[in-house]
Scaffold this motif. Sequence first.
Motif, PDB file in Angstrom:
ATOM      1  N   UNK A 201      24.297  18.953  56.486  1.00  0.00           N
ATOM      2  CA  UNK A 201      25.203  18.554  55.415  1.00  0.00           C
ATOM      3  C   UNK A 201      24.425  17.893  54.279  1.00  0.00           C
ATOM      4  N   UNK A 202      23.566  16.929  54.617  1.00  0.00           N
ATOM      5  CA  UNK A 202      22.855  16.217  53.564  1.00  0.00           C
ATOM      6  C   UNK A 202      21.768  17.071  52.915  1.00  0.00           C
ATOM      7  N   UNK A 203      21.086  17.908  53.687  1.00  0.00           N
ATOM      8  CA  UNK A 203      20.116  18.824  53.081  1.00  0.00           C
ATOM      9  C   UNK A 203      20.831  19.795  52.153  1.00  0.00           C
ATOM     10  N   UNK A 204      21.967  20.288  52.569  1.00  0.00           N
ATOM     11  CA  UNK A 204      22.736  21.227  51.755  1.00  0.00           C
ATOM     12  C   UNK A 204      23.245  20.608  50.469  1.00  0.00           C
ATOM     13  N   UNK A 205      23.671  19.368  50.534  1.00  0.00           N
ATOM     14  CA  UNK A 205      24.139  18.671  49.336  1.00  0.00           C
ATOM     15  C   UNK A 205      22.995  18.465  48.351  1.00  0.00           C
ATOM     16  N   UNK A 206      21.792  18.217  48.855  1.00  0.00           N
ATOM     17  CA  UNK A 206      20.647  18.001  47.963  1.00  0.00           C
ATOM     18  C   UNK A 206      20.331  19.235  47.125  1.00  0.00           C
TER      19      UNK A 206
ATOM     20  N   UNK B  28      24.228  23.655  48.329  1.00  0.00           N
ATOM     21  CA  UNK B  28      24.692  24.778  49.136  1.00  0.00           C
ATOM     22  C   UNK B  28      26.213  24.737  49.295  1.00  0.00           C
ATOM     23  N   UNK B  29      26.791  25.901  49.511  1.00  0.00           N
ATOM     24  CA  UNK B  29      28.226  25.986  49.791  1.00  0.00           C
ATOM     25  C   UNK B  29      28.481  25.581  51.241  1.00  0.00           C
ATOM     26  N   UNK B  30      29.760  25.411  51.591  1.00  0.00           N
ATOM     27  CA  UNK B  30      30.110  25.032  52.967  1.00  0.00           C
ATOM     28  C   UNK B  30      29.601  26.065  53.972  1.00  0.00           C
ATOM     29  N   UNK B  31      29.753  27.336  53.675  1.00  0.00           N
ATOM     30  CA  UNK B  31      29.292  28.373  54.607  1.00  0.00           C
ATOM     31  C   UNK B  31      27.770  28.377  54.715  1.00  0.00           C
ATOM     32  N   UNK B  32      27.087  28.111  53.616  1.00  0.00           N
ATOM     33  CA  UNK B  32      25.621  28.033  53.663  1.00  0.00           C
ATOM     34  C   UNK B  32      25.164  26.817  54.479  1.00  0.00           C
ATOM     35  N   UNK B  33      25.904  25.720  54.379  1.00  0.00           N
ATOM     36  CA  UNK B  33      25.576  24.538  55.171  1.00  0.00           C
ATOM     37  C   UNK B  33      25.785  24.827  56.655  1.00  0.00           C
ATOM     38  N   UNK B  34      26.833  25.571  56.991  1.00  0.00           N
ATOM     39  CA  UNK B  34      27.053  25.946  58.387  1.00  0.00           C
ATOM     40  C   UNK B  34      25.911  26.810  58.909  1.00  0.00           C
ATOM     41  N   UNK B  35      25.425  27.725  58.091  1.00  0.00           N
ATOM     42  CA  UNK B  35      24.267  28.539  58.491  1.00  0.00           C
ATOM     43  C   UNK B  35      23.021  27.677  58.653  1.00  0.00           C
ATOM     44  N   UNK B  36      22.822  26.741  57.741  1.00  0.00           N
ATOM     45  CA  UNK B  36      21.678  25.843  57.829  1.00  0.00           C
ATOM     46  C   UNK B  36      21.758  25.010  59.104  1.00  0.00           C
ATOM     47  N   UNK B  37      22.954  24.544  59.450  1.00  0.00           N
ATOM     48  CA  UNK B  37      23.129  23.773  60.671  1.00  0.00           C
ATOM     49  C   UNK B  37      22.718  24.596  61.889  1.00  0.00           C
ATOM     50  N   UNK B  38      23.125  25.858  61.933  1.00  0.00           N
ATOM     51  CA  UNK B  38      22.753  26.736  63.045  1.00  0.00           C
ATOM     52  C   UNK B  38      21.241  26.939  63.092  1.00  0.00           C
ATOM     53  N   UNK B  39      20.615  27.109  61.931  1.00  0.00           N
ATOM     54  CA  UNK B  39      19.157  27.276  61.877  1.00  0.00           C
ATOM     55  C   UNK B  39      18.447  26.019  62.357  1.00  0.00           C
TER      56      UNK B  39
END
Length: 88
Positions: free
Chosen positions: A60-65, A68-79
């Motif tokens: 969440x915090x990396x994506x906000x920096x 990223x969109x919500x779906x991209x943050x979900x993908x990042x979380x999985x990665x």
Amino acid sequence: MAHMSEFGMWLHTETKRSGLIKRDLAFHSGVTPQMISSYVRGKASPTMLTFRCICEALAYFQGRLVGLSKSEIELLSAELMVAGLRRI
């Protein structure tokens, strides 16, 4: 930081990349700051549920920096979960 486990080094790196301090990561993942420190030092390993909460907070915090969109943050979380599991 010579006493860190491989997972601890990963967690330390991802926490810095997120722009968080350990206390904030603890708050947003639902664990104590002392447990985050224990994970970083390799003194303890998180349960799978705690690990997932940590990865979600980091993503969440990396994506906000980087906006990223919500779906991209979900993908990042999985990665992040896959990368972290390789180090536990």
